[in-house]
Design an enzyme around this catalytic site. Structure first.
Site, PDB file in Angstrom:
ATOM      1  N   HIS A 196       0.829  -1.215   0.000  1.00 28.14           N
ATOM      2  CA  HIS A 196       0.000   0.000   0.000  1.00 28.14           C
ATOM      3  C   HIS A 196       0.854   1.252   0.000  1.00 28.14           C
ATOM      4  O   HIS A 196       2.056   1.217   0.259  1.00 28.14           O
ATOM      5  CB  HIS A 196      -0.941   0.004   1.214  1.00 28.14           C
ATOM      6  CG  HIS A 196      -0.236   0.071   2.535  1.00 28.14           C
ATOM      7  ND1 HIS A 196       0.465  -0.999   3.064  1.00 28.14           N
ATOM      8  CD2 HIS A 196      -0.105   1.075   3.434  1.00 28.14           C
ATOM      9  CE1 HIS A 196       0.980  -0.660   4.237  1.00 28.14           C
ATOM     10  NE2 HIS A 196       0.665   0.614   4.490  1.00 28.14           N
ATOM     11  N   ASP A 241       0.477   4.918   1.952  1.00 26.89           N
ATOM     12  CA  ASP A 241      -0.302   5.332   3.111  1.00 26.89           C
ATOM     13  C   ASP A 241      -1.440   6.306   2.751  1.00 26.89           C
ATOM     14  O   ASP A 241      -1.228   7.304   2.059  1.00 26.89           O
ATOM     15  CB  ASP A 241       0.613   5.978   4.163  1.00 26.89           C
ATOM     16  CG  ASP A 241       1.404   4.916   4.931  1.00 26.89           C
ATOM     17  OD1 ASP A 241       0.901   3.785   5.067  1.00 26.89           O
ATOM     18  OD2 ASP A 241       2.527   5.224   5.375  1.00 26.89           O
ATOM     19  N   HIS A 271       4.682   0.100   0.302  1.00 27.37           N
ATOM     20  CA  HIS A 271       5.358  -0.677   1.333  1.00 27.37           C
ATOM     21  C   HIS A 271       4.445  -1.785   1.842  1.00 27.37           C
ATOM     22  O   HIS A 271       3.229  -1.776   1.596  1.00 27.37           O
ATOM     23  CB  HIS A 271       5.846   0.215   2.480  1.00 27.37           C
ATOM     24  CG  HIS A 271       4.773   1.006   3.153  1.00 27.37           C
ATOM     25  ND1 HIS A 271       4.189   2.107   2.570  1.00 27.37           N
ATOM     26  CD2 HIS A 271       4.175   0.867   4.350  1.00 27.37           C
ATOM     27  CE1 HIS A 271       3.279   2.608   3.395  1.00 27.37           C
ATOM     28  NE2 HIS A 271       3.235   1.861   4.481  1.00 27.37           N
ATOM     29  N   ARG A 325       4.692   6.234  14.166  1.00 26.61           N
ATOM     30  CA  ARG A 325       4.632   6.747  12.785  1.00 26.61           C
ATOM     31  C   ARG A 325       4.076   8.153  12.705  1.00 26.61           C
ATOM     32  O   ARG A 325       3.069   8.472  13.333  1.00 26.61           O
ATOM     33  CB  ARG A 325       3.804   5.855  11.881  1.00 26.61           C
ATOM     34  CG  ARG A 325       4.075   6.207  10.409  1.00 26.61           C
ATOM     35  CD  ARG A 325       3.084   5.593   9.460  1.00 26.61           C
ATOM     36  NE  ARG A 325       1.857   6.367   9.430  1.00 26.61           N
ATOM     37  CZ  ARG A 325       0.774   5.981   8.783  1.00 26.61           C
ATOM     38  NH1 ARG A 325       0.748   4.839   8.141  1.00 26.61           N
ATOM     39  NH2 ARG A 325      -0.311   6.736   8.784  1.00 26.61           N
TER      40      ARG A 325
HETATM   41  C1  OGA Z   1       3.102   2.210   8.191  1.00 31.05           C
HETATM   42  C2  OGA Z   1       3.171   0.772   7.941  1.00 31.05           C
HETATM   43  C3  OGA Z   1       4.815  -0.872   8.307  1.00 31.05           C
HETATM   44  C4  OGA Z   1       5.449  -1.597   9.432  1.00 31.05           C
HETATM   45  O1  OGA Z   1       3.741   2.683   9.137  1.00 31.05           O
HETATM   46  O2  OGA Z   1       2.451   2.913   7.422  1.00 31.05           O
HETATM   47  O3  OGA Z   1       2.557   0.278   7.032  1.00 31.05           O
HETATM   48  O4  OGA Z   1       6.403  -2.315   9.157  1.00 31.05           O
HETATM   49  N1  OGA Z   1       3.985   0.121   8.755  1.00 31.05           N
HETATM   50  O5  OGA Z   1       4.999  -1.470  10.575  1.00 31.05           O
HETATM   51 MN    MN Z   2       1.608   1.940   5.869  1.00 34.84          MN
END
Ligand code: OGA
Ligand code: MN
Length: 284
Positions: free
Chosen positions: A108, A110, A259, A275
């Site tokens: 995805h 974000d 990611h 995050r």
């Molecule tokens: C994010 C996500 C990935 C992770 O922070 O947007 O998708 O490895 N995290 O936690």
């Molecule tokens: Mn993410």
């Protein structure tokens, strides 16, 4: 080498994979970067799409201050998880005994369902269980550039719908760190091929988690082509897989990278991440 500054570089930037990702050593993110250093970091970021800053020891306020240098710091529009006390814009990803972290094991970009999705995400590894919970990234410039001219020309004219339905469904699982989502906003329509506001390069901007269909086609017609594009994007040569160490701070460009959080652990293997996101432009 990054050619944007003639001054000798105070940081070292080492590529981590053939397609995207670089490690930046020699930076302490608790202190303000200064104009010159910020310029160097931005040049590396636009070239490598994902930057890894190892061995950081930062507080939520530092992470917010760092993120703000790339755009206005925004909370999540749907509040799908808890924020840090006093910093609601710092989202907590917590996997711990009895409360597994809600999963992100899908490719995805974000919050692509928003009208103006975040340009940049910053993820800080506070607690890591070594050897598991990697995060993968893929280069969506390349995914576009490597298509045939005929395919590119067709995709250039299409738009796609992005919806948060899957996120709301995921968060119905009560035994996780996810919070319930009560209202799903209407889908947003974005160009399938996005021109990056800074680099002016074209990147594919569809993803399997939020993109429901091409706006100009039926869902059934859209699916095979979308699946093909996702498979191209995620092939190993186009991926960097980050194996986390505690104190790693990663930033990635949601405009030109997807990611995927590898879910190869359970609630006995603690993982705590913070995050933040920096807002971007409306995709064009
Ligand atoms: C994010 C996500 C990935 C992770 O922070 O947007 O998708 O490895 N995290 O936690
Ligand atoms: Mn993410």
């Amino acid at each position: 080498m990054i050619q944007t500054s003639k001054r000798p570089s105070r940081i070292s930037v080492s590529p981590l994979a053939g397609t995207l990702g670089a490690k930046v050593d020699g930076v302490d993110l608790t202190s303000p970067l200064g104009e010159e250093l910020l310029h160097e970091i931005k040049s590396a970021f636009y070239e490598y799409l994902v930057l890894v800053f190892p061995e950081q020891s930062i507080a939520p306020a530092d992470q917010v201050a760092f993120t703000r240098q790339f755009g206005p710091v925004e909370g999540h529009p749907l509040s799908p998880r808890k924020g840090v006390e006093g910093f609601p814009e710092v989202l907590v990803f917590a996997n711990k005994p009895g409360t597994p972290g809600s999963r992100n094991d899908f490719w995805h970009s974000d919050i692509s369902f928003a009208e103006t999705p975040p340009a940049v995400s910053v993820l800080y590894g506070r607690t890591i269980t070594p050897g598991c919970g990697d995060t993968m990234f893929c280069n969506m410039y390349r995914a576009y550039e490597e298509l045939s001219e005929g395919m590119r020309r067709m995709l250039d004219r299409l738009t796609a719908l992005h919806t948060s339905e899957a996120l709301a469904l995921r968060n119905r699982d009560t035994n996780s760190d996810g919070l319930p989502i009560f209202e799903i906003p209407p889908p947003s329509r974005h160009p399938v091929v996005r021109t990056h506001a800074v680099t002016n390069r074209k990147a594919l901007y569809v993803n399997p988690y939020f993109t429901s269909q091409f706006n100009e086609m039926t869902r059934d017609e859209s699916r095979p082509l979308l699946e093909y594009l996702y498979a191209r994007a995620a092939r190993p040569e186009n991926v960097y897989r980050h194996s986390w160490n505690q104190g790693d701070l990663l930033m990635w460009d949601n405009r030109c990278a997807m990611h995927y959080a590898v879910y190869d652990y359970d609630d006995s293997q603690p993982r705590l991440m913070h995050r933040t996101t920096a807002g971007g432009d409306r995709p064009r």
